[in-house]
Write an enzyme that holds these catalytic residues in place. Structure first.
Site, mmCIF file in Angstrom:
data_model
loop_
_atom_site.group_PDB
_atom_site.id
_atom_site.type_symbol
_atom_site.label_atom_id
_atom_site.label_comp_id
_atom_site.label_asym_id
_atom_site.label_seq_id
_atom_site.Cartn_x
_atom_site.Cartn_y
_atom_site.Cartn_z
ATOM 1 N N ASP A 466 0.883 -1.162 0.000
ATOM 2 C CA ASP A 466 0.000 0.000 0.000
ATOM 3 C C ASP A 466 0.926 1.219 0.000
ATOM 4 O O ASP A 466 2.114 1.083 0.280
ATOM 5 C CB ASP A 466 -0.827 -0.075 1.298
ATOM 6 C CG ASP A 466 -1.735 1.115 1.446
ATOM 7 O OD1 ASP A 466 -2.268 1.568 0.430
ATOM 8 O OD2 ASP A 466 -1.917 1.591 2.578
ATOM 9 N N LYS A 467 0.400 2.408 -0.293
ATOM 10 C CA LYS A 467 1.281 3.580 -0.283
ATOM 11 C C LYS A 467 1.104 4.419 0.985
ATOM 12 O O LYS A 467 2.018 4.536 1.794
ATOM 13 C CB LYS A 467 1.012 4.457 -1.505
ATOM 14 C CG LYS A 467 1.838 5.746 -1.520
ATOM 15 C CD LYS A 467 1.403 6.674 -2.626
ATOM 16 C CE LYS A 467 0.082 7.321 -2.331
ATOM 17 N NZ LYS A 467 0.174 8.376 -1.289
ATOM 18 N N THR A 468 -0.122 4.952 1.133
ATOM 19 C CA THR A 468 -0.358 5.892 2.223
ATOM 20 C C THR A 468 -0.185 5.217 3.577
ATOM 21 O O THR A 468 -0.876 4.255 3.880
ATOM 22 C CB THR A 468 -1.797 6.440 2.122
ATOM 23 O OG1 THR A 468 -2.040 6.732 0.758
ATOM 24 C CG2 THR A 468 -1.936 7.679 2.947
ATOM 25 N N GLU A 589 -3.877 20.201 0.518
ATOM 26 C CA GLU A 589 -4.480 21.528 0.685
ATOM 27 C C GLU A 589 -4.278 22.026 2.111
ATOM 28 O O GLU A 589 -3.979 23.185 2.341
ATOM 29 C CB GLU A 589 -5.970 21.466 0.365
ATOM 30 C CG GLU A 589 -6.250 21.153 -1.088
ATOM 31 C CD GLU A 589 -7.538 21.789 -1.578
ATOM 32 O OE1 GLU A 589 -8.576 21.544 -0.940
ATOM 33 O OE2 GLU A 589 -7.499 22.534 -2.560
ATOM 34 N N PHE A 631 -11.856 20.237 -7.845
ATOM 35 C CA PHE A 631 -10.845 19.415 -8.509
ATOM 36 C C PHE A 631 -11.494 18.140 -9.029
ATOM 37 O O PHE A 631 -12.286 17.513 -8.337
ATOM 38 C CB PHE A 631 -9.765 19.045 -7.482
ATOM 39 C CG PHE A 631 -8.664 18.190 -8.051
ATOM 40 C CD1 PHE A 631 -7.513 18.768 -8.553
ATOM 41 C CD2 PHE A 631 -8.773 16.805 -8.092
ATOM 42 C CE1 PHE A 631 -6.498 17.992 -9.087
ATOM 43 C CE2 PHE A 631 -7.772 16.017 -8.622
ATOM 44 C CZ PHE A 631 -6.626 16.619 -9.118
ATOM 45 N N ARG A 684 5.425 17.102 -4.499
ATOM 46 C CA ARG A 684 4.190 17.166 -5.287
ATOM 47 C C ARG A 684 3.994 18.622 -5.674
ATOM 48 O O ARG A 684 3.877 19.482 -4.805
ATOM 49 C CB ARG A 684 3.029 16.683 -4.437
ATOM 50 C CG ARG A 684 3.257 15.270 -3.943
ATOM 51 C CD ARG A 684 2.446 14.973 -2.703
ATOM 52 N NE ARG A 684 1.054 14.674 -3.001
ATOM 53 C CZ ARG A 684 0.351 13.751 -2.381
ATOM 54 N NH1 ARG A 684 0.908 13.035 -1.432
ATOM 55 N NH2 ARG A 684 -0.902 13.538 -2.677
ATOM 56 N N GLY A 765 -5.074 3.588 -3.280
ATOM 57 C CA GLY A 765 -6.359 4.211 -3.620
ATOM 58 C C GLY A 765 -6.181 5.660 -4.025
ATOM 59 O O GLY A 765 -7.136 6.360 -4.328
ATOM 60 N N ARG A 846 -5.886 4.346 -7.649
ATOM 61 C CA ARG A 846 -7.356 4.334 -7.566
ATOM 62 C C ARG A 846 -7.909 2.915 -7.473
ATOM 63 O O ARG A 846 -8.845 2.546 -8.168
ATOM 64 C CB ARG A 846 -7.952 5.046 -8.791
ATOM 65 C CG ARG A 846 -7.803 6.548 -8.720
ATOM 66 C CD ARG A 846 -8.970 7.156 -7.986
ATOM 67 N NE ARG A 846 -8.745 8.545 -7.615
ATOM 68 C CZ ARG A 846 -8.884 9.000 -6.387
ATOM 69 N NH1 ARG A 846 -9.184 8.188 -5.405
ATOM 70 N NH2 ARG A 846 -8.707 10.255 -6.114
ATOM 71 N N ASN A 875 -8.641 -0.889 4.561
ATOM 72 C CA ASN A 875 -8.834 -1.177 3.135
ATOM 73 C C ASN A 875 -7.807 -2.175 2.603
ATOM 74 O O ASN A 875 -7.923 -2.657 1.485
ATOM 75 C CB ASN A 875 -8.752 0.114 2.332
ATOM 76 C CG ASN A 875 -7.394 0.767 2.464
ATOM 77 O OD1 ASN A 875 -6.827 0.815 3.544
ATOM 78 N ND2 ASN A 875 -6.861 1.259 1.379
#
Length: 1145
Positions: A466-468, A589, A631, A684, A765, A846, A875
Site C-alpha cells: 500500500d502507499k499511504t 491543501e 478538482f 508534489r 487508492g 485508484r 482497506n
C-alpha cells in the site's frame, strides 16, 4: 519484453465478422444506428487486425462472455477422458459436487433494492441480515470436524490415522498401541489447542465490536441499543469520534451548515476527512422529534461493492406536493467510518453482511506454506516406495500362506518410512521461529499472528504494498515556493514572512481609508502588466492566492469559535490559534493553508459564501466566494472566483497540476524545468495562477455558466467549455512543492528488496499523479527508468490498442488506474498479467479494496510464485488475507490491518530484516529438519528390510515398541530439533548481500534432488549398519539388536553434526544429553534388546556391553557408515562451494 510473448495472427475481419458485429454495434435500432454500427465495426476491426494481441484464432469466435475464460477454456479442452480423470479430474469432480451441495444448503439470497421507512423497521417487506460482525472460522458444531478435516487433508496425517486404526485388528497387531496412538494424539492435541485459542481471541474481538452501545431514536425518545441489534429503518444517533455501526443515509446534524466530516481511513485507506451533506428536507425540520411526525421513506439501490457511489431517492409523502430529493454518495454514512465533527442522525439502509465494508472484505482462509505442500508431495513418494517394498517382500516369500495379511503386516513394519514425528518437529520448529522473530531486538514490536507459515517469508517473489501510511507517513509539509526568478526553501521561509508583513502594512492604511482612494493604483497596475512588481508584492500575491484557492474549512474546538464565526471583525478574539484545526478532502491543501498561516496570512473562517483571512497585523479581510470549480481527476485543477469586500475587486484564482496549467498560463521559460526539478526531489507540485476580472466580464461569465448548468444534454461538456473560456492567458504567480514524507529508511529497504530479486508492486487508492510521484521519490522506480502511464480505457478496442502500445516499451515501469485495469482484466487478463510481470515495478492507483485482493489472487494464479502483501489500513485487509503471506503495519490508520495479518510490524523498514534474515533461516532450517526426520525413518526401515530378508522374509519387527518410540523421541529428538538453531549465513551478511535471497526462491533447499540424495544416504547407512552387525557378530547372534541399535543412535548423532553449518552451545548440549540418555537406558531396558518378542528368551547382559569387542565393533560399523559422507561433504565444500560460503569465508 515483446520478444518473449508469442503473437498469434487475428483472423481477418471477414471470417469473424458476424460475431464482432454483434459485439461492436451497440447502437440502437433504426437506419442511422445500422450505418453507425457498420462503420464502427470496420474501423474497430481494422485496428484490431493491424495490431495482433496474444489472442488465438478461436478468441474472436467465442462470445463476448467467453473472453475472460479463454486461457482456461483452452486448457480444459486439451485434457478430457481417462487421462484427465486420473490427473486430478477426480479432485475437480469431488470439489464440484461439494460446492453444489453447499450451495443447496446455504442458498444465497438475491440482493434487491429496498424502500426504507424512517423509524419503522417493522414496515420492511423482507428480512435483512443481523448487524453483527463475524470473523470466526468455525462455530461450536463445526470446530472439531473443521480442525480434524484441516489436519487429515494432509496425506501424512491421514496415513497415520489408517495405520493406527489397523492396530485394533488382532491379526495385524505388531507392537503396543501407544507406539502409534501417542504421537498422533499429541499432534492433534497441540493443533486443536492452538486453533481453539486463536478462535476464542477472534470471538472476543467480535464481541467487543458487536456490543458497542448506540442511541436509537424512537417515538418515546432515545433508547440505548447494541450495535448487533440495529435494524434496517432504525434512526441512529452517532456522536463525535464514534464508529458508524451500519450503512446509513444522513438525515440531520447538530452543525448549522447541515454538513459534517467523517474519517474513512478504515474503509478506503485515505486519512483526509470527507464532507457529508444531510438531506435538506429533514435538516430543515425544527426539532428532532419531528422526524416521527412526517411520513417519509428512502429508496435505496441494492447492496453493492462500490464504496464511491450510491443512488437513491428521499420522498416525503405528507407534504403538498410530495418532496422528492435525489440521494448520492455525499448523503451516505458507510459503516466502519468515524464521525469527526458534530453529532449525526441517520436512517439505517444496510446492515451486517450487506454493508459496504463487509462486502469488501474477504473471508479469512487457512494459509498453508509451500514447504508443507512440498513435504506432502515427498510423503506420497515415500508411501509409493513403502508399497513397492512390501510387495517385493511378499513376492520373495513366494505368496505363501495368507499373503495379503503378510502384505499388510509388511506395510505396518515399514510404516516408519513415513515419520509421524515430521509434523511434530516442524510445528515445534515453526513455533520456535515465531518466538525468535518476536524476540529480535532489531525489529521491536513485531508480532507473529499465524505461526504456520514463517518459511513463506523466505520464498517471496512478489511484494504488493500500500502507499499511504505504509511507504509514506501521510504527513504533508510545505517545502518549496518558486516565483520564477527567486526560489524559497525550508531555510528561507522567514524572508517570505518579512515580505508578507511589509506588503500588508503598505496595503492597510489604504484599506482603512475610504474605498475609492485605494482602487486606482491597483487598477492601473493590473491594466499595465509591463511595470515590474517588487518581490514583496509578488510574494504577497502568491501567498494570498494559496490562502484563498482551496476547499479547506477551519474547525474550532471551543464553542466560542463556533459562535463567533458568524461575525467578522469583532469576532477576532475568538479565532484563537490553539483551537483551530483545518479540514479538507486532501492533505495537500491542508499543508498549503497551514503554511500560509505560518508566514502570516491565516484562514480564520469559511462558509459556503465567504472566507476570512487574518493579516499579520491582526486585521480580518473578508472575501465573498462567487464560484468554486472543484478538482476532478479529468481536469486536474481547481479554481475559485472571489470578490474582495473592501475593494470590490473580482479575482479568478486557479491551481493545478503542471500538465493541465502549462497551456493556461502566459508564456514563460521556467515552469517546465522547475516542475521537473521538484518532481525529482519527490515533491508534489502545484502551479498557482490568477486573473483579474471586471464586473462586466464576471456578469457575462455567470449568465453563460448558469445556462450551461441547466442544459439537459452534454451538461458536463458545456459547463467545462464555459469555464475554459475564462482559463486563458492567466498570470502565473508561483509554483509550490509539498512533500509527503516517506517512512524512515524506505529507500534503502526497497533497494534491498529489489536486489533480493523481489518484484515490488504498489497498490494504492490515491490519485495517479501522487502515486507516480511517490514511486519516484521512494526509488520504487529508479531514476533511469521510463514510466509508461497506461491511458484510461473503457472498451475492448481501446484496451487492445493500449496494451499493444505498452508491449513495444522495454524495461519500463507501468502505472495503471483501477478502472483501466478492470477493463483490461475483463478481456485480456492473461496478456496483461504476463506483460506486467515483466516490468521492474508496477503502480496501480485508484484501487478499491476488492481490486487489491483480486490483483494478488491473479498474480498467484498466473505466476505460481509466492506473494506477500503489506498494508496498514482497513482497506488493505482483503489484500493481506488473499496473499500467501500478509504483513500488517500498526499505523495511524488503526490496527485493523495488523490484526488481520500473519505478521505485524511497526515500521516498513523492518520488512528487510524479516525477509532476509528470519525468512531465510526459517526456510533453510525447516528444509533441513524435514529431510533429516525423513532420513531418520528411512534408515530404520532399510534395517528392517535387511533383517527380514535374512530371516526368510518373516514379517517380524526388528525393534520392540519402546525402542521405536525412544528412537524417534528421547534418543535423537534433541539433536535433530537443535537444527532449528542452525544458520548458514550471519544475519549481517544476509542483509549486506540481499542477492543471497534469490537462491531461496528457486526452492533448492528442499527438492526431489536433495530428497533422493538423502534416500541414498539412508539406504547406504541402513545397509551398512545391519549387514555390519550381522557379519561382525556371527557368534553372539542374539545381540544383533543391541549392537545395531547402538550403532544406529551413534550414526544419527554424527549425521546431525554433519548437517550443522554453524554450531550453537545448545546443539552440543543436545548431542551429549541424548548420548547420556541412551547409555543410561541400556541398563534399564535390557529386556527390549532381544530379537523379536521377549519370549525368544534373549536378555541383555550388562557385562557384554562393557567388553572391548563390543565397543570396537560398534565403533567400526559407525565409522564405515559415516566417514565416507564426511569425506564427500569436505570435497563438495572444496570443489563447488555454495554462494553463501564464499562470502562467509
Amino acid at each position: 519484453m515483446a520478444d518473449q510473448i508469442p503473437l498469434y495472427p487475428v483472423r481477418s475481419a471477414a471470417a469473424a465478422g458476424h460475431k464482432r458485429a454483434a459485439y461492436y454495434s451497440s447502437a440502437g435500432p433504426g437506419p442511422g444506428a445500422d450505418r453507425r454500427g457498420r462503420y464502427q465495426l470496420e474501423e474497430e476491426s481494422a485496428h484490431l487486425d493491424e495490431m495482433p494481441l496474444m489472442m488465438s484464432e478461436e478468441g474472436f469466435e467465442n462470445d463476448e462472455s467467453d473472453y475472460h475464460t479463454l486461457p482456461r477454456a483452452r486448457i480444459a479442452r486439451r485434457k478430457r477422458g481417462l487421462e484427465w480423470f486420473v490427473c486430478g479430474g477426480w479432485k475437480f469432480l469431488c470439489a464440484s459436487c461439494c460446492d453444489w451441495l453447499i450451495n443447496i444448503c446455504q442458498r444465497k439470497k438475491e440482493l434487491k433494492a429496498r424502500t426504507v421507512w424512517l423509524g419503522c423497521p417493522e414496515k420492511s417487506e423482507e428480512k435483512h441480515p443481523r448487524n453483527s460482525i463475524k470473523n470466526q472460522k468455525y462455530n461450536v458444531f463445526t470446530f472439531i470436524p473443521g480442525v480434524l478435516y484441516e489436519q487429515f487433508k494432509f496425506f501424512l496425517n491421514l496415513y497415520f490415522l489408517v495405520v493406527s486404526c489397523s492396530q485394533f485388528v488382532p491379526a495385524l497387531k505388531i507392537g503396543y498401541l501407544y507406539t502409534y496412538w501417542a504421537p498422533l494424539g499429541f499432534v492433534l492435541a497441540v493443533t486443536i489447542t492452538r486453533e481453539a485459542i486463536d478462535e476464542f481471541r477472534r470471538f472476543q474481538r467480535d464481541k467487543e465490536v458487536n456490543s458497542q452501545l448506540y442511541s436509537k431514536l424512537t417515538i418515546r425518545g432515545k433508547v440505548q441499543v447494541k450495535s448487533s441489534d440495529i435494524q434496517v429503518g432504525d434512526l441512529i444517533i452517532v456522536e463525535k469520534n464514534q464508529r458508524i455501526p451500519s450503512d446509513m443515509v444522513f438525515l440531520r446534524t447538530s452543525e448549522k451548515a447541515g454538513s459534517c466530516f467523517i474519517r474513512t481511513d478504515q474503509l478506503d485507506g485515505e486519512t483526509d476527512w470527507k464532507l457529508k451533506v444531510a438531506v435538506s428536507c429533514t435538516q430543515r425540520l425544527p426539532a428532532l422529534g419531528d422526524l416521527f411526525s412526517i411520513s417519509a421513506y428512502v429508496y435505496a439501490q441494492k447492496p453493492q461493492l462500490d464504496i464511491h457511489s450510491f443512488e437513491g431517492t428521499f420522498t416525503r409523502e405528507d407534504s403538498d406536493p410530495p418532496v422528492h430529493e435525489s440521494l448520492s454518495i455525499e448523503n451516505t454514512l458507510w459503516a466502519s467510518t468515524i464521525v469527526a465533527s458534530g453529532t449525526v442522525i441517520g436512517v439505517v439502509i444496510y446492515t451486517g453482511k450487506e454493508t459496504r465494508s463487509v462486502m469488501n472484505t474477504s473471508n479469512p482462509k487457512n494459509k498453508i506454506g509451500l514447504l508443507d505442500l512440498e513435504l506432502n508431495q515427498l510423503t506420497k513418494a515415500l508411501f509409493l516406495a513403502l508399497v513397492v517394498l512390501s510387495v517385493v517382500m511378499v513376492t520373495l516369500q513366494g505368496f505363501a500362506g495368507p499373503w495379503y495379511r503378510n502384505l499388510f503386516r509388511f506395510l505396518l513394519l515399514f510404516s516408519y518410512i513415513i515419520p509421524i514425528s515430521l509434523r511434530v518437529n516442524l510445528d515445534m520448529g515453526k513455533a520456535a521461529y515465531g518466538w525468535m522473530i518476536m524476540k529480535d531486538e532489531n525489529i521491536p514490536g513485531t508480532v507473529v499472528r499465524t505461526s504456520t507459515i514463517p518459511e513463506e517469508l523466505g520464498r517471496l517473489v512478489y511484494l504488493l504494498t500500500d502507499k499511504t501510511g505504509t511507504l509514506t507517513q501521510n504527513e504533508m509539509t510545505f517545502r518549496r515556493l518558486h516565483l520564477g526568478t527567486v526560489s524559497y526553501g525550508a531555510d528561507t521561509m522567514d524572508e517570505i514572512q518579512t515580505h508578507v508583513l511589509s506588503s500588508c502594512s503598505q496595503v492597510h492604511p489604504q484599506t482603512g481609508g475610504n474605498n475609492p482612494s485605494s482602487t486606482p493604483p491597483r487598477r492601473a497596475q493590473s491594466s499595465t502588466p509591463k511595470v515590474r512588481k517588487s518581490v514583496s508584492s509578488r510574494v504577497h500575491e502568491a501567498v494570498k492566492a494559496i490562502a484563498l484557492c482551496h476547499n479547506v474549512t477551519p474547525v474550532y474546538e471551543s464553542q466560542a469559535g463556533v459562535g463567533g464565526e458568524t461575525e467578522s471583525a469583532e469576532a477576532d478574539q475568538d479565532f484563537r490559534d490553539e483551537n483551530r484545526t483545518y479540514q479538507a478532502s486532501s492533505p495537500d491543501e491542508v499543508a498549503l493553508v497551514r503554511w500560509t498561516e505560518s508566514v502570516g496570512l491565516t484562514l480564520v473562517s469559511r462558509d459556503l459564501t465567504s472566507m476570512q483571512l487574518k493579516t499579520p497585523g491582526g486585521q480580518v479581510l473578508t472575501y465573498c466566494i462567487l464560484q468554486v470549480f472543484p478538482f476532478t481527476s479529468e481536469s486536474k485543477r481547481m479554481g475559485v472566483i472571489v470578490r474582495d469586500e473592501s475593494t470590490a475587486e473580482i479575482t479568478f484564482y486557479m491551481k493545478g497540476a503542471d500538465v493541465a496549467m502549462s497551456s493556461i498560463v502566459q508564456y514563460n521559460d521556467w515552469l517546465e524545468e522547475e516542475c521537473g526539478n521538484m518532481a525529482r526531489e519527490g515533491l508534489r507540485t502545484l502551479v498557482v495562477a490568477k486573473k483579474s476580472l471586471t464586473e462586466e466580464q464576471y456578469q457575462d461569465f455567470e449568465s453563460r455558466y448558469s445556462q450551461a448548468k441547466l442544459s439537459l444534454h452534454d451538461r458536463m461538456l458545456k459547463v467545462a467549455a464555459v469555464v475554459e473560456s475564462l482559463e486563458r492567458d492567466m498570470e502565473l504567480l508561483c509554483l509550490t512543492g509539498v512533500e509527503d514524507q516517506l517512512q524512515a529508511d524506505v529507500r534503502p529497504t526497497l533497494e534491498m528488496l529489489r536486489n533480493a530479486g523481489i518484484k515490488i508492486w504498489m497498490l494504492t487508492g490515491d490519485k495517479l499523479e501522487t502515486a507516480t510521484c511517490i514511486a519516484k521519490s521512494s526509488h520504487l522506480v529508479s531514476r533511469s527508468q521510463d514510466i509508461h502511464i497506461f491511458r484510461p480505457v473503457t472498451s475492448r478496442g481501446e484496451a487492445h490498442l493500449e496494451l499493444n502500445a505498452f508491449r513495444r516499451k522495454h524495461d519500463c515501469a507501468l502505472v495503471i488506474s483501477g478502472d483501466s485495469l478492470e477493463v483490461c482484466l475483463k478481456y485480456y487478463e492473461h496478456e496483461l498479467v504476463e506483460l506486467a510481470c515483466q516490468c521492474p515495478a508496477v503502480v496501480c492507483c485508484r484501487c478499491s479494496p476488492t481490486q487489491k485482493a483480486h490483483i494478488v489472487s491473479l498474480l498467484r494464479q498466473h505466476t505460481g510464485r509466492r506473494t506477500c502483501a503489506i498494508g496498514d489500513g482497513g482497506n488493505d485487509v482483503s489484500m493481506i488475507q488473499a496473499a500467501d503471506c500478509g504483513i500488517g503495519i500498526e499505523g495511524k490508520e488503526g490496527k485493523q490491518a495488523s490484526l488481520a495479518a500473519d505478521f505485524s510490524i511497526t515500521q516498513f523498514r523492518h520488512v528487510g530484516r524479516l525477509l532476509m534474515v528470519h525468512g531465510r533461516n526459517s526456510y533453510k532450517r525447516s528444509a533441513a529438519l524435514g529431510q533429516f526426520v525423513m532420513h531418520r525413518g528411512l534408515i530404520i526401515s532399510t534395517m528392517q528390510a535387511v533383517f527380514s530378508s535374512v530371516f526368510y522374509f518373516a514379517s517380524v519387527p526388528l525393534y520392540q515398541g519402546f525402542l521405536m518410540v525412544g528412537y524417534a523421541t528421547i534418543y535423537t529428538m534433541f539433536p535433530v530439533f537443535s537444527l532449528v538453531l542452525d544458520q548458514d549465513v550471519k544475519p549481517e551478511m544476509a542483509i549486506l548481500y540481499p542477492e543471497l535471497y534469490k537462491d531461496l526462491t528457486k526452492g533448492r533447499s528442499l527438492s526431489f534432488k536433495t530428497f533422493l540424495i538423502w534416500v541414498l544416504i539412508s539406504i547406504y547407512q541402513g545397509g551398512i549398519l545391519m549387514f555390519g552387525a550381522l557379519v561382525l557378530f556371527e557368534a553372539e547372534f542374539v545381540h544383533v539388536v543391541a549392537i545395531s541399535f547402538t550403532a544406529l543412535v551413534l550414526t544419527e548423532l554424527l549425521m546431525v553434526a554433519l548437517t550443522i553449518r554453524t554450531w550453537h552451545w545448545l546443539m552440543v548440549v543436545a548431542e551429549f544429553l541424548s548420548l547420556g540418555c541412551y547409555v543410561a537406558s541400556l541398563a534399564f531396558l535390557n529386556e527390549y534388546f532381544g530379537i523379536g518378542r521377549v519370549s525368544f528368551g534373549a536378555f541383555l547382559d550388562v557385562a557384554f556391553i562393557t567388553t572391548v569387542p563390543f565397543l570396537w565393533k560398534v565403533s567400526a560399523i559407525t565409522v564405515v557408515s559415516c566417514l565416507p559422507l564426511y569425506v564427500l561433504k569436505y570435497l563438495k565444500r572444496k570443489l563447488s562451494p555454495p554462494s553463501y560460503s564464499k562470502l562467509s569465508s
